[in-house]
Structures are given as structure tokens and as C-alpha cells.
Design an enzyme around this catalytic site. Sequence first.
Site, PDB file in Angstrom:
ATOM      1  N   SER A  15       0.838  -1.211  -0.022  1.00 16.20           N
ATOM      2  CA  SER A  15      -0.004   0.111  -0.193  1.00 16.20           C
ATOM      3  C   SER A  15       0.937   1.201  -0.015  1.00 16.20           C
ATOM      4  CB  SER A  15      -1.070   0.187   1.112  1.00 16.20           C
ATOM      5  OG  SER A  15      -1.660  -1.047   1.085  1.00 16.20           O
ATOM      6  N   LYS A  23      -9.707  -5.797  10.019  1.00 14.80           N
ATOM      7  CA  LYS A  23     -10.827  -5.299   9.238  1.00 14.80           C
ATOM      8  C   LYS A  23     -12.389  -5.455   9.957  1.00 14.80           C
ATOM      9  CE  LYS A  23      -8.791  -5.826   4.618  1.00 14.80           C
ATOM     10  NZ  LYS A  23      -8.799  -6.331   3.223  1.00 14.80           N
ATOM     11  N   ASP A  25     -12.358  -2.459  -0.930  1.00 13.11           N
ATOM     12  CA  ASP A  25     -11.943  -3.851  -1.806  1.00 13.11           C
ATOM     13  C   ASP A  25     -13.027  -4.268  -2.832  1.00 13.11           C
ATOM     14  OD1 ASP A  25      -9.775  -4.447  -0.356  1.00 13.11           O
ATOM     15  OD2 ASP A  25     -10.660  -5.470   1.247  1.00 13.11           O
ATOM     16  N   THR A  51     -15.572 -25.057   4.651  1.00 21.65           N
ATOM     17  CA  THR A  51     -16.082 -24.944   5.795  1.00 21.65           C
ATOM     18  C   THR A  51     -17.754 -24.467   5.420  1.00 21.65           C
ATOM     19  OG1 THR A  51     -14.186 -24.280   7.390  1.00 21.65           O
ATOM     20  CG2 THR A  51     -16.502 -24.397   8.231  1.00 21.65           C
ATOM     21  N   GLU A  87     -20.239 -24.028   6.567  1.00 21.68           N
ATOM     22  CA  GLU A  87     -21.234 -23.429   7.648  1.00 21.68           C
ATOM     23  C   GLU A  87     -20.824 -21.899   7.541  1.00 21.68           C
ATOM     24  OE1 GLU A  87     -23.604 -24.027   9.350  1.00 21.68           O
ATOM     25  OE2 GLU A  87     -23.430 -26.025   8.513  1.00 21.68           O
ATOM     26  N   LEU A 115      -7.735 -13.619  -6.598  1.00 20.70           N
ATOM     27  CA  LEU A 115      -7.685 -12.316  -5.785  1.00 20.70           C
ATOM     28  C   LEU A 115      -5.938 -12.473  -5.361  1.00 20.70           C
ATOM     29  CD1 LEU A 115     -10.524 -11.429  -3.705  1.00 20.70           C
ATOM     30  CD2 LEU A 115     -10.091 -11.265  -6.139  1.00 20.70           C
ATOM     31  N   TYR A 162      -2.089 -11.961  -5.739  1.00 26.10           N
ATOM     32  CA  TYR A 162      -1.201 -11.320  -6.546  1.00 26.10           C
ATOM     33  C   TYR A 162       0.128 -12.011  -6.710  1.00 26.10           C
ATOM     34  CZ  TYR A 162      -1.063  -8.294  -2.729  1.00 26.10           C
ATOM     35  OH  TYR A 162      -0.966  -8.001  -1.375  1.00 26.10           O
ATOM     36  N   GLY A 183      -4.870 -10.778  -8.793  1.00 19.63           N
ATOM     37  CA  GLY A 183      -5.347  -9.960  -7.738  1.00 19.63           C
ATOM     38  C   GLY A 183      -4.530  -8.461  -7.835  1.00 19.63           C
TER      39      GLY A 183
HETATM   40  P1  NAP Z   1      -9.769 -15.122   5.403  1.00 23.54           P
HETATM   41  O1  NAP Z   1     -10.876 -14.189   5.849  1.00 23.54           O
HETATM   42  O2  NAP Z   1      -8.886 -15.741   6.342  1.00 23.54           O
HETATM   43  O3  NAP Z   1     -10.439 -16.489   4.384  1.00 23.54           O
HETATM   44  C1  NAP Z   1      -9.617 -17.477   3.987  1.00 23.54           C
HETATM   45  C2  NAP Z   1     -10.430 -18.433   3.089  1.00 23.54           C
HETATM   46  O4  NAP Z   1      -9.549 -19.232   2.583  1.00 23.54           O
HETATM   47  C3  NAP Z   1     -11.720 -19.087   3.950  1.00 23.54           C
HETATM   48  O5  NAP Z   1     -12.733 -19.152   2.761  1.00 23.54           O
HETATM   49  C4  NAP Z   1     -10.943 -20.401   4.194  1.00 23.54           C
HETATM   50  O6  NAP Z   1     -11.818 -21.601   4.154  1.00 23.54           O
HETATM   51  C5  NAP Z   1     -10.289 -20.708   2.955  1.00 23.54           C
HETATM   52  N1  NAP Z   1      -8.768 -21.519   3.112  1.00 23.54           N
HETATM   53  C6  NAP Z   1      -7.689 -21.146   3.640  1.00 23.54           C
HETATM   54  N2  NAP Z   1      -6.883 -22.160   3.785  1.00 23.54           N
HETATM   55  C7  NAP Z   1      -7.622 -23.198   2.903  1.00 23.54           C
HETATM   56  C8  NAP Z   1      -7.204 -24.335   2.607  1.00 23.54           C
HETATM   57  N3  NAP Z   1      -5.874 -24.982   3.080  1.00 23.54           N
HETATM   58  N4  NAP Z   1      -8.029 -25.146   1.990  1.00 23.54           N
HETATM   59  C9  NAP Z   1      -9.279 -24.761   1.596  1.00 23.54           C
HETATM   60  N5  NAP Z   1      -9.786 -23.675   1.888  1.00 23.54           N
HETATM   61  C10 NAP Z   1      -8.848 -22.691   2.672  1.00 23.54           C
HETATM   62  O7  NAP Z   1      -8.885 -14.330   4.267  1.00 23.54           O
HETATM   63  P2  NAP Z   1      -9.353 -13.159   3.253  1.00 23.54           P
HETATM   64  O8  NAP Z   1      -9.198 -11.841   3.939  1.00 23.54           O
HETATM   65  O9  NAP Z   1     -10.649 -13.533   2.641  1.00 23.54           O
HETATM   66  O10 NAP Z   1      -8.015 -13.166   2.244  1.00 23.54           O
HETATM   67  C11 NAP Z   1      -8.128 -14.434   1.238  1.00 23.54           C
HETATM   68  C12 NAP Z   1      -7.309 -14.275   0.038  1.00 23.54           C
HETATM   69  O11 NAP Z   1      -7.495 -13.017  -0.681  1.00 23.54           O
HETATM   70  C13 NAP Z   1      -5.908 -13.998   0.564  1.00 23.54           C
HETATM   71  O12 NAP Z   1      -4.974 -14.804  -0.377  1.00 23.54           O
HETATM   72  C14 NAP Z   1      -5.489 -12.452   0.487  1.00 23.54           C
HETATM   73  O13 NAP Z   1      -4.240 -12.224  -0.046  1.00 23.54           O
HETATM   74  C15 NAP Z   1      -6.376 -12.027  -0.764  1.00 23.54           C
HETATM   75  N6  NAP Z   1      -7.063 -10.672  -1.028  1.00 23.54           N
HETATM   76  C16 NAP Z   1      -6.667  -9.977  -2.011  1.00 23.54           C
HETATM   77  C17 NAP Z   1      -7.032  -8.882  -2.251  1.00 23.54           C
HETATM   78  C18 NAP Z   1      -6.398  -8.084  -3.486  1.00 23.54           C
HETATM   79  O14 NAP Z   1      -6.645  -6.640  -3.361  1.00 23.54           O
HETATM   80  N7  NAP Z   1      -5.990  -8.647  -4.467  1.00 23.54           N
HETATM   81  C19 NAP Z   1      -7.807  -8.064  -1.091  1.00 23.54           C
HETATM   82  C20 NAP Z   1      -8.301  -8.989  -0.021  1.00 23.54           C
HETATM   83  C21 NAP Z   1      -7.648 -10.279  -0.023  1.00 23.54           C
HETATM   84  P3  NAP Z   1     -12.503 -22.005   5.531  1.00 23.54           P
HETATM   85  O15 NAP Z   1     -13.728 -20.746   5.791  1.00 23.54           O
HETATM   86  O16 NAP Z   1     -12.889 -23.177   5.565  1.00 23.54           O
HETATM   87  O17 NAP Z   1     -11.407 -21.636   6.696  1.00 23.54           O
END
Ligand code: NAP
Length: 286
Positions: free
Chosen positions: A27, A76, A112, A161, A163, A228, A230, A251
Site C-alpha cells: 500500500s 478489518k 475492496d 467450511t 457453515e 485475488l 497477486y 489480484g
Molecule cells: P480469510 O478471511 O482468512 O479467509 C480465507 C479463506 O480461504 C476461507 O474461505 C478459508 O476457508 C479458505 N482457506 C484457507 N486455507 C484453506 C485451505 N487449506 N483449503 C481450503 N480453503 C482454505 O482471508 P481473506 O481476507 O478472505 O483473504 C483471502 C485471500 O484473498 C488472500 O490470499 C488475500 O491475499 C487475498 N486478498 C486479495 C486482495 C486484493 O486486493 N487482491 C484483497 C483482499 C484479499 P475456511 O472458511 O474453511 O477456513
Amino acid sequence: MKNMMQDIKGSDKVCGVIGDPIAHTRSPQIHNLLNHYMGQGVIYVPFFVKKENLKEAIEGAHALHIQGLNATMPHKQELFKYVSSVDETAQMVGAINTLVYEEKGYRGYNTDYWGLQMCLIEEGVEWKGKNVAILGSGGAAYAAYVAVAKEANHIYLFNRTKEKAKALAEHMKPYFKAGCTVYGEEEACDISVDLVIQTTGVGMGTLQGQVPKAAKTVLKTARTALDLIYEPAETAFLKEAKAKGCKCINGADMLFYQAVKAFELMHHVKCDEKELSKIKAMWLSK
Ligand code: NAP
């Protein structure tokens, strides 16, 4: 950029990004580059803020008259407790990633979802009337849902998950008319989707090289795949999507445009679209 930082004036505004960890953040690069071109007299710096210190950090930032803050993991959701008002879209997304200084406290926004929309528009991807699959149900999936749900035909949510996917769908019900079907990540189903938005962490860090389990199902019919993540620029999911003939997007553009929107909100300006393409190209080449 380093030379610019030596030229700090007393009238400059201070902004920053809070998170834990924070060393990986890109950022400051984007905001300082935008400032360079938009001439807003801003210095934007990273702040390492632990979860347990969030309240003090926000109160302190306001006392120091810090003009704007971005927030990344793990703040967040927690930020709702420490703002004086919240923008409607942040409420819908259920997360705040941008704080803008106001006399009585900070106003919270989420940029976002806007960054994601801008990324799709710039790539010429249409989601109006289309079926969209979202992989994941974490914070980024909420933003992806808000980005497309107003105009999409139907949304298919896949998550490890189930749920959590159900909770996402329930949260969005009052806001959007589009239908939504929820699946576990390996659940068999016969669906037709146009666009897939991959929001899980599968494909980065220790999960680099892995593909989300729902990929096989959703890539059967998809024409566009947005991941998403990058870093790496091309995940194993995007490689698989490319092999199936999909248009593939990572992303980076979303990250850039969510920062642009945050910059506009913090400084009450509108960035010039032609300049933005130039600035983005410069940032991507860094
Ligand atoms: P988060 O709230 O921690 O959510 C993570 C997600 O990934 C959940 O759905 C989780 O499933 C799933 N997950 C994690 N490990 C897994 C595995 N081993 N197998 C299957 N599913 C798995 O994180 P977030 O904030 O949503 O961010 C997620 C991604 O988006 C990250 O890579 C982040 O860098 C990217 N992102 C990019 C931008 C951008 O501007 N490009 C912005 C925001 C985020 P469960 O619910 O089952 O735990």
C-alpha cells in the site's frame, strides 16, 4: 521515491496502513506514487499494530490528526468498534479497510469491493445477468459478493467450511435479490458459471502450487477466472484455468484500485483515469 521522502514539509498530511504482519504491504508504494502524481502533500507509512493495541492505535492516530488509514489483517472486522460512523458498503461487506479522518472520529469504508469491480471493468469482464462462482467465504469473499451481487444472475458459493458459506449467504440476503447456492469445497454439482472469483488463500504462501478443490467443477464452463492472489502472479488455479481456455486475471489490479478509492476518500479528490493507467503500469513494473 526515496528522494521524495527526504522532502517532507510541515504542511504534509500523514496517512498509513495498520496490520500484523505489515512488512509485506504494498500500500505505501501505491499511495506514495498516487501522491506524487496527484500532488496532495501526503506521506503514507506502514504501522505495525497488534490486535490487542487496536483501540489505542486508532485513538492515538486521531489525536495525531492522521488523515487516513488503511487496515489489513487482522483488523478489518474489529474496526467497527472504533469508528464514529460507517459507510453502507462497509456494513454490507462486514469489514472496514479504510478510515477517513472526521472531527468526531474516523468514518469507516470498504474499498475492496470497488477495487474488484474496477479490475473486472478494466478487463472488459461482464457480470451483469451472469452466473458467478465465488471460492471461499472469508473477508475477501464478502467483498467479492458485494461487488457482483447487485447485477449477477446467480451466485454459487464454495467453501471448505460450508457453515461459513451459509453465514455469508445469510448476511447478504437483506441486501441483494440475486439467488445464491452454497456448496462444500468438494461437493458434486452440475452448474454452469461464467465467472469464477477465487478468494481463498489456496495458491499462496505455504499453499503455493495447490488448487482449490472446487476448481474442477467451476472451470468446466467458466470463461473468466479471477484469482485475488497477486503473489505469485500466476497461481496454480490460474494455470489450470488458462489450460481450459479461460481469460485469467490475478489480484494485482484489485489491490491497485482499492488503494485508488481509499486515496480518493482520504483526500477528497478524484483521480484522473488516464493518469491512473500510467501510474498502475509504473507500480506493476516495480
Ligand atoms: P480469510 O478471511 O482468512 O479467509 C480465507 C479463506 O480461504 C476461507 O474461505 C478459508 O476457508 C479458505 N482457506 C484457507 N486455507 C484453506 C485451505 N487449506 N483449503 C481450503 N480453503 C482454505 O482471508 P481473506 O481476507 O478472505 O483473504 C483471502 C485471500 O484473498 C488472500 O490470499 C488475500 O491475499 C487475498 N486478498 C486479495 C486482495 C486484493 O486486493 N487482491 C484483497 C483482499 C484479499 P475456511 O472458511 O474453511 O477456513
